[in-house]
Design an enzyme around this catalytic site. Structure first.
Site, PDB file in Angstrom:
ATOM      1  N   GLU A 103       9.481  12.391  -3.734  1.00 46.93           N
ATOM      2  CA  GLU A 103       9.971  12.377  -5.116  1.00 46.93           C
ATOM      3  C   GLU A 103       8.909  12.785  -6.138  1.00 46.93           C
ATOM      4  O   GLU A 103       9.203  13.511  -7.093  1.00 46.93           O
ATOM      5  CB  GLU A 103      10.498  10.974  -5.474  1.00 46.93           C
ATOM      6  CG  GLU A 103       9.615   9.852  -4.979  1.00 46.93           C
ATOM      7  CD  GLU A 103       9.692   8.552  -5.792  1.00 46.93           C
ATOM      8  OE1 GLU A 103       9.305   7.510  -5.246  1.00 46.93           O
ATOM      9  OE2 GLU A 103      10.113   8.575  -6.955  1.00 46.93           O
ATOM     10  N   THR A 125       9.516  12.426   3.461  1.00 46.77           N
ATOM     11  CA  THR A 125       9.103  11.049   3.221  1.00 46.77           C
ATOM     12  C   THR A 125       9.641  10.180   4.335  1.00 46.77           C
ATOM     13  O   THR A 125      10.802  10.327   4.745  1.00 46.77           O
ATOM     14  CB  THR A 125       9.570  10.469   1.873  1.00 46.77           C
ATOM     15  OG1 THR A 125       9.419   9.049   1.922  1.00 46.77           O
ATOM     16  CG2 THR A 125      11.020  10.769   1.546  1.00 46.77           C
ATOM     17  N   ASP A 127      10.351   7.334   3.878  1.00 44.94           N
ATOM     18  CA  ASP A 127      11.261   6.379   3.215  1.00 44.94           C
ATOM     19  C   ASP A 127      12.724   6.833   3.224  1.00 44.94           C
ATOM     20  O   ASP A 127      13.615   6.027   2.965  1.00 44.94           O
ATOM     21  CB  ASP A 127      10.832   6.172   1.760  1.00 44.94           C
ATOM     22  CG  ASP A 127       9.440   5.595   1.639  1.00 44.94           C
ATOM     23  OD1 ASP A 127       8.976   4.982   2.616  1.00 44.94           O
ATOM     24  OD2 ASP A 127       8.821   5.757   0.578  1.00 44.94           O
ATOM     25  N   MET A 169       7.737  -0.314   5.583  1.00 46.22           N
ATOM     26  CA  MET A 169       7.582   0.382   4.304  1.00 46.22           C
ATOM     27  C   MET A 169       8.922   0.577   3.611  1.00 46.22           C
ATOM     28  O   MET A 169       9.979   0.498   4.237  1.00 46.22           O
ATOM     29  CB  MET A 169       6.843   1.696   4.503  1.00 46.22           C
ATOM     30  CG  MET A 169       5.345   1.488   4.648  1.00 46.22           C
ATOM     31  SD  MET A 169       4.438   3.022   4.725  1.00 46.22           S
ATOM     32  CE  MET A 169       2.763   2.425   4.487  1.00 46.22           C
ATOM     33  N   ARG A 265       5.182 -16.346  11.553  1.00 46.30           N
ATOM     34  CA  ARG A 265       4.054 -15.412  11.515  1.00 46.30           C
ATOM     35  C   ARG A 265       4.514 -14.066  10.955  1.00 46.30           C
ATOM     36  O   ARG A 265       5.614 -13.608  11.277  1.00 46.30           O
ATOM     37  CB  ARG A 265       3.475 -15.160  12.914  1.00 46.30           C
ATOM     38  CG  ARG A 265       2.952 -16.375  13.606  1.00 46.30           C
ATOM     39  CD  ARG A 265       1.723 -16.970  12.913  1.00 46.30           C
ATOM     40  NE  ARG A 265       1.479 -18.304  13.411  1.00 46.30           N
ATOM     41  CZ  ARG A 265       0.643 -18.588  14.402  1.00 46.30           C
ATOM     42  NH1 ARG A 265      -0.029 -17.632  14.973  1.00 46.30           N
ATOM     43  NH2 ARG A 265       0.492 -19.833  14.798  1.00 46.30           N
ATOM     44  N   ARG A 274       3.450   5.687   9.661  1.00 45.76           N
ATOM     45  CA  ARG A 274       3.284   7.077   9.207  1.00 45.76           C
ATOM     46  C   ARG A 274       2.388   7.893  10.123  1.00 45.76           C
ATOM     47  O   ARG A 274       2.260   9.103   9.939  1.00 45.76           O
ATOM     48  CB  ARG A 274       2.656   7.087   7.808  1.00 45.76           C
ATOM     49  CG  ARG A 274       3.593   6.655   6.748  1.00 45.76           C
ATOM     50  CD  ARG A 274       3.283   7.159   5.369  1.00 45.76           C
ATOM     51  NE  ARG A 274       1.935   7.451   5.029  1.00 45.76           N
ATOM     52  CZ  ARG A 274       1.343   7.044   3.892  1.00 45.76           C
ATOM     53  NH1 ARG A 274       2.002   6.280   3.045  1.00 45.76           N
ATOM     54  NH2 ARG A 274       0.129   7.406   3.612  1.00 45.76           N
TER      55      ARG A 274
HETATM   56  O1  F6P Z   1       6.177   7.057   0.218  1.00 46.33           O
HETATM   57  C1  F6P Z   1       5.742   6.805   1.497  1.00 46.33           C
HETATM   58  C2  F6P Z   1       5.050   5.470   1.596  1.00 46.33           C
HETATM   59  O2  F6P Z   1       4.632   5.333   2.935  1.00 46.33           O
HETATM   60  C3  F6P Z   1       5.850   4.262   1.145  1.00 46.33           C
HETATM   61  O3  F6P Z   1       6.756   3.777   2.097  1.00 46.33           O
HETATM   62  C4  F6P Z   1       4.768   3.273   0.839  1.00 46.33           C
HETATM   63  O4  F6P Z   1       5.220   2.326  -0.084  1.00 46.33           O
HETATM   64  C5  F6P Z   1       3.691   4.127   0.275  1.00 46.33           C
HETATM   65  O5  F6P Z   1       3.893   5.420   0.785  1.00 46.33           O
HETATM   66  C6  F6P Z   1       2.315   3.650   0.608  1.00 46.33           C
HETATM   67  O6  F6P Z   1       1.417   4.479  -0.041  1.00 46.33           O
HETATM   68  P1  F6P Z   1      -0.144   4.550   0.290  1.00 46.33           P
HETATM   69  O7  F6P Z   1      -0.307   5.210   1.618  1.00 46.33           O
HETATM   70  O8  F6P Z   1      -0.682   5.388  -0.813  1.00 46.33           O
HETATM   71  O9  F6P Z   1      -0.637   3.166   0.296  1.00 46.33           O
END
Ligand code: F6P
Length: 341
Positions: A103, A125, A127, A169, A265, A274
């Site tokens: 985005e 993404t 997400d 995430m 926990r 990622r």
């Molecule tokens: O937009 C992808 C993402 O992995 C989100 O799910 C997460 O909130 C964010 O990036 C984390 O960002 P960074 O790697 O900058 O901490």
């Protein structure tokens, strides 16, 4: 044509597959040449380039990350950012740009295109929250990693009669939580789109123990309790003004222990989701996005983003694609709720 390529925002499995497809088809079918810009919009902003040709993209299809590097640089937050980009693109004799991002990266691409820059966008993404495409690549890989983690946590949770909370995430959209939670048989799934009632979460936990199974709670990092029922912490902001969220799983762990007396926990999957090699689906989607993006550039169809609709790749206006986020609709969450408790 001489075409610039950049990857911006959080990295994502499949970025290299897009780069490879753009370059391979662009060179072999259309005879274009390519230049890589390093680290998202920071590359064109500072004129930081890297050679990019078929030899440079050999062997990168299954590799995670991005050979071009990435950043969350926002040129509109820099002094004279857009003019510097125009100057650097002219100096590198760039005729068009392929921007691969989410985005924020594509929001910048849309603005720059509105100001006359010839740019085509590719949605990425983990997400899966980009409007106007059914799926973004990277999402399937993240869901598979999270599902495998949930499967593993089930067995240890049951051995110790514990509540295990898995934080995945998703700041604004709960797609990873929804898909991995359903695939992994979560006891309850918490997503940003649906503020949760902590009393209900505790009731689901007890109901699961009553059946002699151990509860697994899957929480998106942006999941929030109904106002006033629990306190969560917020961290600093990034260049696009997004809050770095901290610790919904940790909050739940503490509160569940306190409220139910059960051992709980937290596991935060974080950037594991990622990293590493993309799934076959993500390689397939990323490759097709790359092929269609270079077609759009070749045809001079700028200001568009390639998008998956069913199995078809379409082009949608960048301005439309970045207008709003794609969040989880109520009916999909309701389906998942069938299995809570
Ligand atoms: O937009 C992808 C993402 O992995 C989100 O799910 C997460 O909130 C964010 O990036 C984390 O960002 P960074 O790697 O900058 O901490």
């Amino acid at each position: 044509m001489r075409i610039g390529v950049l990857t911006g925002g959080g990295d994502c499995p499949g970025l290299n597959a897009v780069i490879r497809a753009v370059v391979r088809k662009g060179e072999s079918v259309y005879g274009h040449s390519f230049v890589g810009f390093r680290d998202g919009w920071r590359g064109p902003l500072t004129g930081d380039t890297v050679p990019l040709d078929t030899a440079a993209v050999r062997g990168i299809l299954p590799r995670g990350g991005t050979i071009l590097g990435s950043s969350r640089t926002n040129p509109y937050a820099a002094v004279d950012g857009p003019s510097l980009i125009r100057e650097n693109l002219a100096a590198a004799e760039i005729d068009a740009l392929v921007a691969i991002g989410g985005e924020d990266t594509l929001g910048v691409a849309a603005q720059l295109h509105a100001e006359g820059l010839p740019v085509v966008g590719v949605p990425k993404t983990i997400d899966n929250d980009l409007f106007a495409t059914d799926y973004t690549f990277g999402f399937d890989t993240a869901v598979n990693i999270a599902t495998e983690a949930i499967d593993r946590l089930h067995t240890t949770a049951e051995s110790h009669h514990r509540v295990l909370i898995v934080e995945v995430m998703g700041r604004h959209a709960g797609w990873i939580a929804l898909h991995s939670g359903m695939a992994g048989g979560a006891n309850v799934i918490l997503i940003p789109e649906r503020p949760f009632d902590f009393d209900k979460v505790c009731a689901f936990v007890e109901a699961r123990f009553a059946t002699h199974y151990a509860p697994i709670i899957v929480a998106a990092e942006g999941a929030t309790p109904i106002a006033g029922t629990l306190v969560t912490r917020e961290g600093e902001l990034d260049a696009f003004g997004h809050v770095r969220l901290q610790g919904i799983a940790q909050v739940l762990e503490t509160e569940i222990r306190g409220r139910t007396g059960r051992d709980a926990r937290a596991t935060v999957l974080g950037h594991l989701q990622r990293g590493g090699t993309p799934t076959a689906f993500d390689r397939w989607l990323a490759t097709r996005f790359g092929l269609h993006a270079v077609d759009a550039v070749h045809e001079g169809d700028f200001g568009v983003m390639v998008a998956l609709h069913g199995t078809r790749i379409d082009r949608v206006p960048l301005a439309e694609a970045t207008r709003e986020l794609k969040t989880v609709p109520e009916e999909l969450y309701n389906e998942a709720e069938t299995f809570f408790g």
